[in-house]
Each structure stands twice: as structure tokens, then as C-alpha cells.
Design a protein around this motif. Structure first.
Motif, mmCIF file in Angstrom:
data_model
loop_
_atom_site.group_PDB
_atom_site.id
_atom_site.type_symbol
_atom_site.label_atom_id
_atom_site.label_comp_id
_atom_site.label_asym_id
_atom_site.label_seq_id
_atom_site.Cartn_x
_atom_site.Cartn_y
_atom_site.Cartn_z
ATOM 1 N N GLU A 119 56.489 47.005 45.629
ATOM 2 C CA GLU A 119 55.243 46.760 45.647
ATOM 3 C C GLU A 119 55.307 45.217 45.272
ATOM 4 O OE1 GLU A 119 53.280 48.981 42.846
ATOM 5 O OE2 GLU A 119 54.109 47.879 41.008
ATOM 6 N N ASN A 169 60.245 50.699 36.928
ATOM 7 C CA ASN A 169 59.543 52.027 37.139
ATOM 8 C C ASN A 169 60.630 53.188 37.016
ATOM 9 O OD1 ASN A 169 56.655 51.675 37.338
ATOM 10 N ND2 ASN A 169 57.148 50.785 39.437
ATOM 11 N N LYS A 172 61.730 53.082 33.132
ATOM 12 C CA LYS A 172 60.794 53.673 32.130
ATOM 13 C C LYS A 172 60.820 55.028 32.449
ATOM 14 C CE LYS A 172 56.499 52.647 30.360
ATOM 15 N NZ LYS A 172 55.875 51.463 29.833
ATOM 16 N N LYS A 292 47.595 51.551 47.417
ATOM 17 C CA LYS A 292 48.729 52.146 47.083
ATOM 18 C C LYS A 292 48.955 53.498 47.547
ATOM 19 C CE LYS A 292 49.789 49.040 43.400
ATOM 20 N NZ LYS A 292 50.199 48.766 42.187
ATOM 21 N N ASN B 127 53.667 63.743 35.125
ATOM 22 C CA ASN B 127 52.205 63.216 35.359
ATOM 23 C C ASN B 127 51.199 64.352 35.483
ATOM 24 O OD1 ASN B 127 53.172 60.663 35.597
ATOM 25 N ND2 ASN B 127 54.004 61.339 37.748
ATOM 26 N N ILE B 138 45.612 55.275 41.144
ATOM 27 C CA ILE B 138 46.588 54.211 41.206
ATOM 28 C C ILE B 138 45.995 52.999 41.887
ATOM 29 C CG2 ILE B 138 47.288 55.273 43.380
ATOM 30 C CD1 ILE B 138 50.163 54.666 42.525
ATOM 31 N N THR B 144 52.058 49.429 39.121
ATOM 32 C CA THR B 144 52.139 50.553 39.036
ATOM 33 C C THR B 144 52.722 51.044 37.742
ATOM 34 O OG1 THR B 144 52.491 50.763 41.162
ATOM 35 C CG2 THR B 144 53.036 52.753 40.211
ATOM 36 N N MET B 145 53.362 50.178 37.044
ATOM 37 C CA MET B 145 54.150 50.432 35.615
ATOM 38 C C MET B 145 52.674 50.795 34.543
ATOM 39 S SD MET B 145 57.589 48.645 34.582
ATOM 40 C CE MET B 145 57.020 47.562 33.702
ATOM 41 N N ASN B 148 51.656 54.235 35.469
ATOM 42 C CA ASN B 148 52.850 55.159 34.812
ATOM 43 C C ASN B 148 52.716 55.323 33.170
ATOM 44 O OD1 ASN B 148 53.619 56.045 37.345
ATOM 45 N ND2 ASN B 148 55.062 54.516 37.247
ATOM 46 N N SER B 149 52.590 54.184 32.431
ATOM 47 C CA SER B 149 52.366 54.210 31.136
ATOM 48 C C SER B 149 51.167 55.219 30.592
ATOM 49 C CB SER B 149 52.054 52.826 30.647
ATOM 50 O OG SER B 149 53.003 52.001 31.055
ATOM 51 N N SER B 151 50.643 58.013 31.723
ATOM 52 C CA SER B 151 51.469 59.326 31.474
ATOM 53 C C SER B 151 52.150 59.695 30.200
ATOM 54 C CB SER B 151 52.104 59.677 32.867
ATOM 55 O OG SER B 151 51.284 60.300 33.868
ATOM 56 N N VAL B 152 52.891 58.346 30.064
ATOM 57 C CA VAL B 152 53.837 58.252 28.801
ATOM 58 C C VAL B 152 53.089 58.437 27.774
ATOM 59 C CG1 VAL B 152 55.438 56.789 27.730
ATOM 60 C CG2 VAL B 152 55.384 56.717 30.098
#
Lengths: 315, 205
Positions: A119, A169, A172, A292, B127, B138, B144-145, B148-149, B151-152
Motif C-alpha cells: 500500500e 503489518n 505487528k 482498500k 479481528n 478499512i 492499515t496498521m 489493525n491496531s 483489533s490489538v
């Protein structure tokens, strides 16, 4: 006076024509450019060829450009393909930040760009970004990693290119699981740039100060193969587990041969085909694309390897 | 004299050009506007867990289990949520149940109609909450991080605030109400009861 007016109109007309740097298209099939970060990695070769193949199936001329992991080279490609009158770009960026300006330039020239696999840090310039769901893939891989190590042991993490969002990603996702098990200790975390030889060198160096590791988690399959080579050279290939990410053919074979424990299967073929089909729909008038589109990544292990083919192909 | 006027005009023009090309702002203002742009996944997840989960629509857990065993593909397509192109569907379910087993990674409960669920108490990852609830899109996240954070952080809250009191109190035979998030892979349906990431657990005293 009249002559002057004619000259003036002629000059104005020529200047307006000059402003439009894109060459007027002759009659014939429309053209899609496939710009790939590097063709020095078999995974990206499959990505590029699959995109070009699907574009041709859909009736377009398709040309593949290799950016050689160099953002300036990528910028040159964009300038050339804008001038050459391409109609859409299927794009695998070299850098999430550095590639934004190239896509922006294409947008200003009314050229739609569909990012594949990597991306870019902008929601405004690409028409859509089709990427693997790296995070979720590494969550699943992390769970498998924890179970295989019985929740304890020492491990090394080899990261990919630090400027690539996929690197983080994946890392993480993996750490969102593994870090909750206090008896799993990461003794080193180093970048090997997604490169096989570099991974081998880095792991050899790490093992000099940490000879008692139990596992290596690698951000891609090329690094997993490099790590495995380093372990073979050190005579530790049977005692240290290696985990990769991609589903590349050599790693799939290595999993089958019980050399590598697991990988996460991302399909360059499906990603490329989806991008080409979206570009086709765009050129036929569709405009409402999701910005996306993540693609699911599945964990491939020594237990389920028979269900998968390399690069996400049917087995 | 003429030269003097000329130089004065030049100086004024240059001064104006310089003034307009430089913008001075207090450093703390710049720092504040930058930090406003940084997404705070912790507070976003915390707000969701504190204020939204009680009213979050959920499917009856017994109906859910019947439907996924009858026709998983159709049911998942109609009632589940998924992210992008995937075989994984996410759901929010709820129901009353009785604890039948307490293991290292799960507490197994029996719902009405003799259907089993496994409430996750160790592997609280993935998720399921974010995507089952549809709380975040999204397309709204440049990186995208950040997405995703979410969900964390949601999983961290469950691990820190929902699981410990539940594990402490749970005994075989206890009756409870559970609301949670489930992920089902339509190509690889669970053989045992599906795994639920708990959002709310209330013991029926």
C-alpha cells in the motif's frame, strides 16, 4: 492585421496541444502498464506476469516495467507511461511513502492506478489498493508459532524492508500474539530487506552471540530460505524451526520436505487478477471502488501442505 | 533620485515576497496539530468497549449454531461480515449457557438445544470483534496498521478486563449470559464448538 491574428491563433493552438503531454491514442486496444517494484524476486515476477496475463485476457495490451526497488526508476516509468498514453496502471510500489508522488502524477494525468500487494500512504491518489491481509495472516502464523514452541523458547525475527508497511503489518500481527507469552524471548530483531543472502548473513551473525535459539520468524519466504541455509551451515537445521511468509515455491517444497515449519500463503495471482479486473471495470465506467481490498492469507504448515499449491495456485 | 525610487520599490517588492513566503507559527501549535492527526487506537477501542457493546446487535447463539451446521455458505454470506476477499466471516452472537468444562485455553459452555461454544480465555487474538461488529471501515485508514491496531487494543481490553474475572469465578455448572465475537472460515468450519472472544459475560446468580 489579419495575418497576425492567424499566427496568434496558430501559436495558441500549438501551445494548448503542447500542454497535453499524453500522446493522442491511435485506434487499437487500450493499454495497461504493470509496474513492479522488483523482478529480482520470483514472487513479484508471478505478480507482474499474472497482472499482464489477466489484462491481455481482458483485451488490453500490457507492458511490464521493473522499478528495481528504486523509487527514482519508478518515477521515470510513470513519466514515460503517462507520456506514452497508457490507460491504467497496475502498480506494485517500491515504497509506501516515496511512491505517493508517482501515483499522484498519474492521477493528475487522469490515469487510474491500482496498487497491488504494497500500500501507499495516501487514500486520495490510487483508485484502489489490493493487498494481502498481512496482519491477520501473521496473527494466525503467530498462534501456530506459539503452539509449536509450546509457549517457550528463544527466537530471532528477521524483518523485511523497513520502509514497507507490509514489514510492520506482519511484525505487528506476529507480536500481537507472541508477546503475550512471557517465556518466549526474542533475542534479536534485525532487517534483512526481504533478501535471501542478507538473511543468511544476518542470522549467521546473530547466532554468534545467541547460539541457543529455538526458532526464526522471517517476514518473507526469501529470508526464510536464507535463514535455513545459515542453519544448515551451522548444523542446526533440525533443532531450529523456521517460519516464513509468502507461499513461494521453494518454501512450499521445503515445508513438504519438513525443512521449514510454516509460511503464510498470499496469492500474487489472485491479487494481480483482481487489480486487472478492477482496472477493466474502471475503464468501462465503474467509479465506486473500495479504497482498500485486503485478501485473506492462510497458514500453510507441514500438516496441511497438501491442500495448497505454490503462490496460491490450486493444488 | 530616480535610482533611489527604483531601489525602494524593489526593496518593498522583495519584502512583500519574503513576507508571503514565510509562515511563522508557534511550535506547540504545530506539535498539537500533528498529534491530532495521529490515530489513537487505545482510546477508540476503549470507547467502543465502554459504550457500545451493551447495545451491539447480536445473533442468538443457538440459532447461529443451527444455521452454520445446516448451510454455512449461504448463512455466512447473508449474516456474516468479512474483510475484503476472504473465506472468513465474523459474527456477534449472544445466549444463555451453562459451563460444562474449564480447560487451559477455553471454558466450554452448553447452550439451550445441546449446542456447545468455547469461550476463549488464552488465545484472544484476531479481528473477530472489529470485523464482527463492523465498528471500523478499512477505507477510512490511510495506514492499515492503524486499522489493525484497533483489533490489538480491543483484544487487550478483553484479555485484561473480561477474561480475568470470568476465569476467577467460573465453575462447572454455573449459568451465564455471554455476548461475543466469532470467526468462521467457510472452507474450514470448526469441528468442535466455535471459539468465541467474549465481550460481555454475566453470571446468572
Amino acid at each position: 492585421m489579419r495575418k497576425r491574428a492567424v499566427y496568434l491563433v496558430t501559436i495558441l493552438a500549438l501551445s494548448f496541444a503542447g500542454c497535453n503531454s499524453r500522446i493522442d491514442k491511435a485506434q487499437g486496444p487500450k493499454k495497461m502498464a504493470v509496474v513492479i517494484s522488483t523482478l529480482n524476486n520470483p514472487w513479484f515476477v508471478v505478480l507482474g506476469e499474472s497482472a499482464a496475463e489477466r489484462a491481455r485476457e481482458l483485451g488490453y495490451e500490457a507492458t511490464i516495467f521493473d522499478s528495481q526497488n528504486n523509487t527514482s526508476k519508478e518515477a521515470e516509468h510513470f513519466e514515460n507511461l503517462i507520456a506514452a498514453g497508457f490507460d491504467a496502471i497496475l502498480f506494485n510500489p517500491t515504497d509506501s511513502e516515496g511512491s505517493v508522488s508517482n501515483v499522484k502524477r498519474a492521477k493528475q494525468a487522469n490515469l487510474p492506478t491500482f496498487c497491488m500487494d504494497r500500500e501507499i500512504n495516501s487514500l486520495e491518489v490510487a483508485t484502489s489498493q489490493i493487498t494481502s491481509d498481512n496482519f491477520s495472516g501473521c496473527v494466525a502464523l503467530g498462534e501456530y508459532f506459539v503452539r509449536k514452541l509450546n509457549k517457550k523458547g528463544k527466537y530471532v525475527e528477521l524483518l523485511g524492508l523497513v520502509g514497507d508497511n507490509n514489514t510492520w503489518n506482519r511484525s505487528k500481527g506476529f507480536h500481537s500474539v507472541v508477546d503475550h507469552f512471557p517465556e518466549l524471548e526474542m533475542v534479536a530483531q534485525q532487517s534483512a530487506d526481504f533478501d535471501r543472502s542478507k538473511a543468511m548473513e544476518v542470522l549467521e551473525s546473530v547466532m554468534q552471540s545467541n547460539p541457543d535459539i529455538d526458532a526464526v520468524f522471517c517476514g518473507n519466504d526469501a529470508m526464510a530460505m536464507g535463514a535455513y541455509q545459515a542453519l544448515v551451515a551451522a548444523g542446526k537445521e533440525d533443532s531450529v524451526m523456521v517460519f516464513g511468509f509468502d507461499g513461494a515455491k521453494d518454501v512450499m517444497d521445503a515445508i513438504q520436505d519438513k525443512k521449514i515449519r510454516a509460511t503464510a500463503m498470499q496469492s500474487p495471482n489472485q491479487m494481480a487478477r483482481t487489480a486487472a479486473e478492477m482496472a477493466d471495470k474502471f475503464l468501462k465506467g465503474k467509479r465506486d471502488f473500495s479504497k482498500k481490498t485486503p485478501l485473506q492469507v492462510k497458514v500453510v504448515t507441514q500438516e496441511n501442505i497438501d491442500e495448497f499449491g505454490a503462490y496460491g495456485s490450486d493444488n | 533620485m530616480k535610482k533611489g525610487i527604483k531601489y525602494s520599490i524593489l526593496v518593498v517588492i522583495l519584502g512583500l515576497a519574503l513576507y508571503n513566503s514565510v509562515n511563522i507559527e508557534p511550535l506547540d501549535q504545530i506539535k498539537k496539530s500533528k498529534s491530532d492527526l495521529i490515530f489513537n487506537a487505545v482510546s477508540y477501542a476503549s470507547d467502543f468497549m465502554s459504550n457500545k457493546i451493551e447495545t451491539l446487535p447480536a445473533i442468538n447463539a443457538s440459532d447461529f449454531l443451527v444455521n452454520i451446521s445446516d448451510d454455512l455458505d449461504n448463512y455466512a454470506e447473508q449474516k456474516g461480515r468479512k474483510l475484503g476477499i476472504s473465506d472468513e466471516y465474523h459474527f456477534i452472537i449472544e445466549g444463555n449457557a451453562t459451563i460444562t468444562a474449564i480447560e487451559e485455553e477455553y471454558v466450554t459452555v452448553m447452550l439451550e438445544g445441546d449446542k456447545e461454544l468455547r469461550i476463549a480465555t488464552d488465545f484472544v487474538f484476531g479481528n473477530a470483534i472489529r470485523d464482527g461488529s463492523g465498528m471500523a471501515n478499512i477505507d477510512d485508514y490511510q495506514n492499515t496498521m492503524d486499522f489493525n491496531s484497533i483489533s490489538v487494543e480491543l483484544n487487550n481490553i478483553v484479555r485484561e478486563t473480561v477474561v480475568p474475572p470470568f476465569k476467577k469465578k467460573a465453575k462447572i455448572g454455573d449459568a451465564l449470559y455471554v455476548k461475543g465475537a466469532v470467526t468462521i472460515d467457510s472452507t474450514d468450519p470448526p469441528l468442535n464448538g466455535p471459539k468465541v472472544i467474549p465481550l460481555i459475560i454475566k453470571f446468572n446468580d
